[in-house]
Design an enzyme around this catalytic site. Structure first.
Site, PDB file in Angstrom:
ATOM      1  N   THR A  11       0.816  -1.221   0.000  1.00 11.43           N
ATOM      2  CA  THR A  11       0.000   0.000   0.000  1.00 11.43           C
ATOM      3  C   THR A  11       0.848   1.268   0.000  1.00 11.43           C
ATOM      4  O   THR A  11       0.304   2.371  -0.061  1.00 11.43           O
ATOM      5  CB  THR A  11      -0.928   0.036   1.233  1.00 11.43           C
ATOM      6  OG1 THR A  11      -0.112  -0.091   2.404  1.00 11.43           O
ATOM      7  CG2 THR A  11      -1.958  -1.076   1.192  1.00 11.43           C
ATOM      8  N   GLY A  13       5.338   2.872  -0.269  1.00  8.24           N
ATOM      9  CA  GLY A  13       6.778   2.658  -0.266  1.00  8.24           C
ATOM     10  C   GLY A  13       7.293   1.572  -1.205  1.00  8.24           C
ATOM     11  O   GLY A  13       6.891   1.486  -2.372  1.00  8.24           O
ATOM     12  N   PHE A  14       8.216   0.757  -0.699  1.00 10.25           N
ATOM     13  CA  PHE A  14       8.895  -0.253  -1.525  1.00 10.25           C
ATOM     14  C   PHE A  14       7.887  -1.203  -2.174  1.00 10.25           C
ATOM     15  O   PHE A  14       8.037  -1.584  -3.333  1.00 10.25           O
ATOM     16  CB  PHE A  14       9.852  -1.122  -0.692  1.00 10.25           C
ATOM     17  CG  PHE A  14      10.933  -0.396   0.057  1.00 10.25           C
ATOM     18  CD1 PHE A  14      11.186   0.953  -0.144  1.00 10.25           C
ATOM     19  CD2 PHE A  14      11.730  -1.085   0.972  1.00 10.25           C
ATOM     20  CE1 PHE A  14      12.197   1.608   0.556  1.00 10.25           C
ATOM     21  CE2 PHE A  14      12.740  -0.448   1.669  1.00 10.25           C
ATOM     22  CZ  PHE A  14      12.971   0.897   1.470  1.00 10.25           C
ATOM     23  N   ASP A  60      -3.827  -8.260   8.122  1.00 12.87           N
ATOM     24  CA  ASP A  60      -2.750  -7.798   8.996  1.00 12.87           C
ATOM     25  C   ASP A  60      -1.774  -8.972   9.161  1.00 12.87           C
ATOM     26  O   ASP A  60      -2.189 -10.036   9.640  1.00 12.87           O
ATOM     27  CB  ASP A  60      -3.363  -7.382  10.342  1.00 12.87           C
ATOM     28  CG  ASP A  60      -2.348  -6.742  11.278  1.00 12.87           C
ATOM     29  OD1 ASP A  60      -1.167  -7.144  11.254  1.00 12.87           O
ATOM     30  OD2 ASP A  60      -2.746  -5.851  12.043  1.00 12.87           O
ATOM     31  N   VAL A  61      -0.518  -8.781   8.799  1.00 12.86           N
ATOM     32  CA  VAL A  61       0.435  -9.906   8.866  1.00 12.86           C
ATOM     33  C   VAL A  61       0.652 -10.406  10.289  1.00 12.86           C
ATOM     34  O   VAL A  61       1.149 -11.511  10.489  1.00 12.86           O
ATOM     35  CB  VAL A  61       1.814  -9.568   8.228  1.00 12.86           C
ATOM     36  CG1 VAL A  61       1.707  -9.310   6.741  1.00 12.86           C
ATOM     37  CG2 VAL A  61       2.502  -8.416   8.943  1.00 12.86           C
ATOM     38  N   ASN A  87       7.852  -7.902   2.502  1.00 16.36           N
ATOM     39  CA  ASN A  87       8.266  -6.500   2.606  1.00 16.36           C
ATOM     40  C   ASN A  87       7.570  -5.764   3.756  1.00 16.36           C
ATOM     41  O   ASN A  87       8.132  -4.819   4.306  1.00 16.36           O
ATOM     42  CB  ASN A  87       7.969  -5.821   1.259  1.00 16.36           C
ATOM     43  CG  ASN A  87       7.966  -4.322   1.361  1.00 16.36           C
ATOM     44  OD1 ASN A  87       9.007  -3.695   1.467  1.00 16.36           O
ATOM     45  ND2 ASN A  87       6.774  -3.729   1.352  1.00 16.36           N
ATOM     46  N   TYR A 153      14.041  -2.200  16.793  1.00 15.70           N
ATOM     47  CA  TYR A 153      13.911  -2.271  15.323  1.00 15.70           C
ATOM     48  C   TYR A 153      15.115  -3.024  14.749  1.00 15.70           C
ATOM     49  O   TYR A 153      14.953  -3.922  13.908  1.00 15.70           O
ATOM     50  CB  TYR A 153      13.803  -0.870  14.706  1.00 15.70           C
ATOM     51  CG  TYR A 153      13.719  -0.931  13.195  1.00 15.70           C
ATOM     52  CD1 TYR A 153      12.610  -1.481  12.560  1.00 15.70           C
ATOM     53  CD2 TYR A 153      14.775  -0.479  12.389  1.00 15.70           C
ATOM     54  CE1 TYR A 153      12.547  -1.562  11.165  1.00 15.70           C
ATOM     55  CE2 TYR A 153      14.714  -0.561  11.000  1.00 15.70           C
ATOM     56  CZ  TYR A 153      13.592  -1.102  10.393  1.00 15.70           C
ATOM     57  OH  TYR A 153      13.533  -1.202   9.022  1.00 15.70           O
TER      58      TYR A 153
END
Ligand code: NDP
Ligand code: 8X3
Length: 253
Positions: A11, A13-14, A60-61, A87, A153
């Site tokens: 949805t 960015g990359f 949602d992953v 990703n 992160y």
């Protein structure tokens, strides 16, 4: 040859740039993310621009059941996934460990580590049955060296680095390629998400140098899928010219 490509986090960015590039090159794309309106807009845009097939799947992953059900619901024609691009991911917060929020930590670990595993678990059986496939995990320079305040992160991306290595060993006899792309700083919605919507702070992350943009990473992801069957890029670190590693960026003040 036309391939079926499954991209998480399409949805923005990359993921979005990668979906467009694969579609432009004639491949059929399954695009996923939590923001359904963006998925539908991307589907329409790609179908009208490139005429390839696009299937949006909204989930949602972090939700194992939602992941399993969404992938099981794929129409037969879409089930033979050739390329999985793991990703979807995020950073949430940038504080010293003693000031970090457990909510942020859970979000990053659940998305970047568990989400990647849930999606892979649901898709790998098709690849092993077909004795072919290519899994591309999006790690980060943050998965190579830890930087100040990056703690959790960085840990989540170190986990992606380790999981990718483990996948490659385990899937070797199955004829499945496993690649990690580890980008440095790229100007997407990443920093706005990291700073919980503070766009001024997000913009500062890219001041004084030329960061990468999503299309740069998409080009490199695409390239790794164009090699002959006997070649696999295992691990690729990619930064702008201004960045030496995860914590050294040369800025013109
Ligand atoms: P964006 O914020 O632009 O895109 C992130 C994507 O991940 C969105 O499509 C978002 O979709 C999706 N996503 C996030 N959480 C979930 C979730 N729980 N379930 C499903 N989808 C989710 O960031 P980037 O494109 O920059 O980041 C893509 C990947 O690249 C991430 O893994 C990030 O860690 C990594 N990365 C980014 C770098 C950068 O500097 N930008 C550098 C190195 C690595 P939605 O919100 O609709 O669910
Ligand atoms: C995203 C790039 O530098 O914010 O992985 O860690 S960075």
């Amino acid at each position: 040859m036309k391939k079926t490509v499954f991209i998480t986090g399409a949805t923005s960015g990359f993921g979005e740039a990668t979906a467009k590039l694969f579609a432009q090159n004639g491949h059929n794309i399954i695009i996923t993310g939590r923001r359904n309106e963006r998925l539908i807009a991307l589907q329409k845009g790609i179908e009208s621009s490139y005429g390839t097939q696009v299937l949006p799947l909204c989930f949602d992953v972090r939700d194992e059941q939602a992941v399993t059900e969404a992938i099981a619901s794929l129409p037969e024609w879409w089930k033979n996934i050739d390329i999985l691009i793991n990703n979807a991911g995020l950073a949430s917060g940038l504080e010293p460990i003693q000031e970090g929020s457990t909510e942020d930590w859970e979000k990053m670990i659940d998305t970047n580590v568990k989400g990647l595993l849930f999606v892979s678990k649901a898709i790998i059986p098709t690849m092993t049955a077909n004795k072919k496939g290519h899994i591309i995990n999006i790690g980060s320079t943050a998965g190579k060296e830890v930087y100040p305040n990056g703690n959790v992160y960085c840990a989540s991306k170190h986990a992606v680095d380790a999981i990718t290595k483990g996948m490659r060993i385990d899937l070797l006899p199955e004829g499945i390629k496993v690649t990690q792309i580890a980008p440095g700083a790229a100007n997407t919605e990443f920093s706005t998400v990291r700073f919980h919507g503070d766009t001024e702070r997000a913009d500062n992350a890219y001041k004084g140098y030329q960061p990468m943009v999503a299309e740069d990473i998409a080009e490199v992801i695409y390239y790794t899928t164009t090699l002959p069957d006997h070649l696999c890029i295992n691990d690729l670190v990619l930064t702008s010219l201004a960045q030496a590693n995860s914590y050294v960026i040369h800025r013109n003040e």
